[in-house]
Scaffold this motif. Structure first.
Motif, PDB file in Angstrom:
ATOM      1  N   GLU A  98      47.161  66.414  57.600  1.00 49.20           N
ATOM      2  CA  GLU A  98      46.572  67.708  57.255  1.00 49.20           C
ATOM      3  C   GLU A  98      46.747  68.663  58.432  1.00 49.20           C
ATOM      4  N   TYR A 140      41.542  67.105  48.374  1.00 45.83           N
ATOM      5  CA  TYR A 140      41.611  66.528  49.730  1.00 45.83           C
ATOM      6  C   TYR A 140      40.535  67.123  50.639  1.00 45.83           C
ATOM      7  N   PHE A 141      40.364  68.436  50.563  1.00 45.23           N
ATOM      8  CA  PHE A 141      39.463  69.108  51.502  1.00 45.23           C
ATOM      9  C   PHE A 141      37.988  69.019  51.089  1.00 45.23           C
ATOM     10  N   GLY A 183      32.364  71.243  52.459  1.00 47.39           N
ATOM     11  CA  GLY A 183      32.197  70.541  53.738  1.00 47.39           C
ATOM     12  C   GLY A 183      32.660  71.414  54.879  1.00 47.39           C
ATOM     13  N   LEU A 185      36.260  63.814  60.507  1.00 43.27           N
ATOM     14  CA  LEU A 185      36.495  64.663  59.338  1.00 43.27           C
ATOM     15  C   LEU A 185      37.787  64.327  58.597  1.00 43.27           C
ATOM     16  N   MET A 186      38.794  63.819  59.323  1.00 45.48           N
ATOM     17  CA  MET A 186      40.103  63.568  58.720  1.00 45.48           C
ATOM     18  C   MET A 186      40.100  62.326  57.848  1.00 45.48           C
ATOM     19  N   ARG A 216      36.727  66.247  51.424  1.00 44.09           N
ATOM     20  CA  ARG A 216      36.397  65.289  52.496  1.00 44.09           C
ATOM     21  C   ARG A 216      35.738  64.004  51.995  1.00 44.09           C
ATOM     22  N   ASN A 217      36.129  63.565  50.809  1.00 47.69           N
ATOM     23  CA  ASN A 217      35.651  62.270  50.311  1.00 47.69           C
ATOM     24  C   ASN A 217      36.825  61.281  50.364  1.00 47.69           C
ATOM     25  N   TYR A 218      36.799  60.410  51.388  1.00 45.00           N
ATOM     26  CA  TYR A 218      37.936  59.518  51.610  1.00 45.00           C
ATOM     27  C   TYR A 218      37.580  58.046  51.407  1.00 45.00           C
TER      28      TYR A 218
END
Length: 434
Positions: free
Chosen positions: A119, A422-423, A10, A350-351, A425-427
């Motif tokens: 982050e 984490y990076f 991502g 994005l966060m 980007r699937n939250y």
């Protein structure tokens, strides 16, 4: 602030780095008495005591621990050195620099909510960091930082224990710091010193760090023992750090000295011993006036210059970055700390939705709105309590998202280990905590 495409995972986003000042000046604490809150708490652990928001600074504790990364250039310096003793002395300087931002920082960071994250991606400094509040009682914050070019990993978990002793608040930062230099296949571990805020009831607040910090290189057997000195009878030892590096055969190889508020030097042990003998023989020609720790700190601040006596033949390992001129009006933040709550357009999408920058109470305090900050802090704390009651009713256990409890491979002690991802980007399965 910049946003660039990255392959595979991502987007990479530079989180912070531009802000030069906070939106509003520090809220005055003159009309509030900390004694009225703390008088019933002597000897107690403070993590369960609800403190008025006015005693806070507009950062979460997760953002505060990311300040360990301010002097990342020291890690890169250590990576570039071929000799293990040379690497150890720079790692020792990094360990000291990691607590330097606490000088004059007498505001309390906000307690992170369970599941809160932070982050920090700094493309300019070549690293990214993720932290998560993995436990609420006891409060535990876990973090993991890594170089974007796979040169190092720096991680740990902090269990801060705060106690009130009548005139001072003592903070014991339990938990292990682990720094891995990947090229050298080395791992260093240490624990941070004790921190104490004095004159809680009356007078000017001042900070002391003290205790022994032992840094171990688990690959070579080298060890660095640093003594953060208590201020002493007349304040002459205030802020001083002294120690030595020994190899696996316990031979003393370097002496390290300086102040955690200013700078650290390294010198050959023989030169150090010669200097100490000479100093003892001649006596101190510039006898300091005998004054308290508090006046010693005021003396140093008014001088605004280095107060460490440099022994001939010493090498400078680290020097503190000067704070911005308006720091005193901005909770005594460093330039680095000023950037941590920055929220630029585009960041939010994005966060993770659990990121500290999205916390409404911290944001309100940063904007100088103490009333909203206080109301929001109470709302968030009640929301957290209600969620805990629901879990208890359903006999559910809290599941951490990015870290899991495991074993530190170097110390063999219990530690929180970053599970990765984490990076990506699937939250979608992040909790709704705000």
């Amino acid at each position: 602030w910049s946003c660039v495409a990255a392959t595979g995972t991502g987007n990479i986003i530079q989180m912070g780095g531009k802000m030069k000042a906070l939106p509003a000046e520090m809220i005055s604490r003159n009309n509030f008495s900390v004694w009225s809150i703390l008088k019933k708490c002597i000897g107690m652990e403070l993590s369960k005591i609800a403190m008025p928001v006015v005693f806070n600074e507009p950062l979460s504790f997760l953002q505060r621990i990311s300040e360990y990364m301010e002097h990342t250039h020291l890690i890169y310096k250590a990576c570039s050195l071929s000799d293990s003793i040379d690497r150890m002395q720079v790692v020792a300087a990094f360990a000291v620099s990691a607590v330097a931002s606490q000088w004059e920082r007498t505001g309390k960071p906000f307690n992170p909510l369970l599941g809160e994250t932070f982050e920090l991606v700094r493309e300019d400094d070549g690293y990214r960091l993720i932290s998560e509040q993995v436990s609420h009682h006891p409060p535990v914050s876990a973090f993991h930082a890594q170089s974007l070019k796979h040169e190092f990993e720096f991680h740990g978990s902090i269990y801060p224990k705060l106690k009130f002793w009548g005139k001072s608040v003592e903070a014991e930062p339990k938990g292990t710091m682990t720094l891995e230099l990947l090229k050298h296949k080395e791992a260093y571990t240490w624990t941070n010193p004790m921190c104490c805020v004095h004159n809680i009831i009356l007078g000017k607040l001042w900070i002391e760090q003290y205790g022994t910090v032992e840094i171990v290189n688990h690959s070579t057997g080298d060890k660095c023992v640093l003594n953060f000195k208590p201020c002493g009878m007349f304040g002459k030892e205030l802020h001083k750090v002294e120690g030595h590096i020994q190899d696996k055969n316990k031979k003393k190889r370097r002496v390290i000295y300086g102040k955690w508020t200013e700078c650290m030097y390294s010198v050959d042990p023989k030169a150090y011993d010669t200097h100490k003998k000479l100093e003892k023989k001649t006596g101190d020609a510039k006898k300091l006036k005998q004054h308290s720790c508090e006046s010693e700190e005021e003396h140093e601040m008014s001088e605004g210059q280095e107060t460490v006596t440099v022994i001939p033949g010493s090498a400078l390992l680290w020097k503190i970055t000067p704070r911005p001129a308006h720091s005193a009006q901005m909770y005594n933040f460093t330039s680095f700390a000023m950037t941590l709550n920055e929220l630029e357009p585009g960041m939010e999408r994005l966060m993770a939705p659990t990121d500290c920058r999205l916390r409404p109470d911290i944001r309100a305090m940063e904007n100088g709105d103490i009333e909203t900050a206080s109301t929001e802090k109470e709302r968030l704390e009640e929301k957290q309590r209600a969620a805990r009651r629901e879990r208890s009713k359903d006999e559910e256990e809290w599941a951490t998202r990015w870290f899991q409890l495991g074993t530190n491979p170097h110390t063999r002690g219990e530690d929180w280990i970053y599970t990765g991802g984490y990076f990506d980007r699937n939250y979608t399965d992040c909790p709704n905590i705000y």
